[in-house]
Motif scaffolding. Structure first.
Motif, mmCIF file in Angstrom:
data_model
loop_
_atom_site.group_PDB
_atom_site.id
_atom_site.type_symbol
_atom_site.label_atom_id
_atom_site.label_comp_id
_atom_site.label_asym_id
_atom_site.label_seq_id
_atom_site.Cartn_x
_atom_site.Cartn_y
_atom_site.Cartn_z
ATOM 1 N N THR A 56 0.883 -1.447 -0.022
ATOM 2 C CA THR A 56 0.108 0.168 0.019
ATOM 3 C C THR A 56 0.905 1.141 -0.019
ATOM 4 N N PHE A 106 -2.881 3.536 -3.239
ATOM 5 C CA PHE A 106 -2.712 2.676 -4.264
ATOM 6 C C PHE A 106 -2.207 1.272 -3.565
ATOM 7 N N ASP A 115 -1.049 -2.384 -4.410
ATOM 8 C CA ASP A 115 -0.425 -3.164 -5.439
ATOM 9 C C ASP A 115 -0.336 -4.642 -5.283
ATOM 10 N N TYR A 116 -1.034 -5.645 -5.487
ATOM 11 C CA TYR A 116 -1.050 -7.122 -5.358
ATOM 12 C C TYR A 116 0.436 -7.427 -6.023
ATOM 13 N N GLN A 117 1.553 -7.710 -5.522
ATOM 14 C CA GLN A 117 2.746 -7.964 -6.296
ATOM 15 C C GLN A 117 2.612 -9.010 -7.219
ATOM 16 N N ASP A 144 1.881 -8.470 -10.003
ATOM 17 C CA ASP A 144 1.113 -7.562 -11.164
ATOM 18 C C ASP A 144 -0.036 -8.449 -11.367
ATOM 19 N N SER A 178 -4.803 -4.613 -8.759
ATOM 20 C CA SER A 178 -4.629 -3.321 -8.125
ATOM 21 C C SER A 178 -5.477 -2.558 -7.817
ATOM 22 N N LEU A 213 -6.817 1.645 -7.108
ATOM 23 C CA LEU A 213 -6.244 3.041 -6.967
ATOM 24 C C LEU A 213 -7.429 3.958 -6.697
ATOM 25 N N HIS A 254 -6.295 -6.231 1.582
ATOM 26 C CA HIS A 254 -4.841 -5.835 1.641
ATOM 27 C C HIS A 254 -4.296 -5.749 2.901
#
Length: 148
Positions: free
Chosen positions: A27, A57, A59-61, A63, A66, A68, A127
């Protein structure tokens, strides 16, 4: 110095592919801009406010997904202090920790709740770690903290 208003300008939630383990969420939050605004009051008086624009943001690593959330917070206070904050921002793109604490904590609370709701809608794990109940072993007394 209170928060006068809070609004979202952009919401984007994207599950990009089938989720794979391990799934880690990172985050971040940043203030992208600060603008001065005049508020016309009764009697012809004008009051100064600052509008902080932010991006939150998740971001779920690797890729995988995500979230936003972008928006703005309207902040009031004494004119002299607001002018000082704005001048410092224009020079350095930074502002005082006291103001940062007030604004960012408000953004974190509002965005975390909204992000959790949207993650649920698109079937992405939360998250943040949510509290969970755990069973107590037989014969062991339950304590209040066992349920929290």
């Amino acid at each position: 110095m209170p928060i006068v208003s809070f609004a979202f300008d952009k919401i984007s939630v994207d599950r990009k592919k089938q989720l794979e383990v391990p799934l880690k969420a990172k985050t971040s939050i940043k203030i992208t801009e600060i603008k001065e605004e005049e508020l016309n009051l009764a009697g012809g008086r004008k009051d100064l406010l600052l509008r902080f624009f932010f991006e939150y943001f998740v971001d779920y690593q690797t890729d995988q997904a995500s979230v936003l959330l972008a928006g703005n917070v309207l902040f009031s206070g004494k004119r002299e202090e607001l002018e000082k904050i704005y001048k410092e921002w224009k020079k350095t793109k930074k502002f005082s920790p006291d103001v940062s604490k007030d604004v960012l904590n408000h953004v974190f609370v509002r965005c975390n709740i909204k992000a959790l709701a949207f993650e649920q809608e698109v079937n992405i794990p939360p998250h943040i770690v949510l509290p969970r109940l755990t069973p107590v072993a037989p014969g062991k007394k339950n304590k209040a903290e066992d349920y929290i």
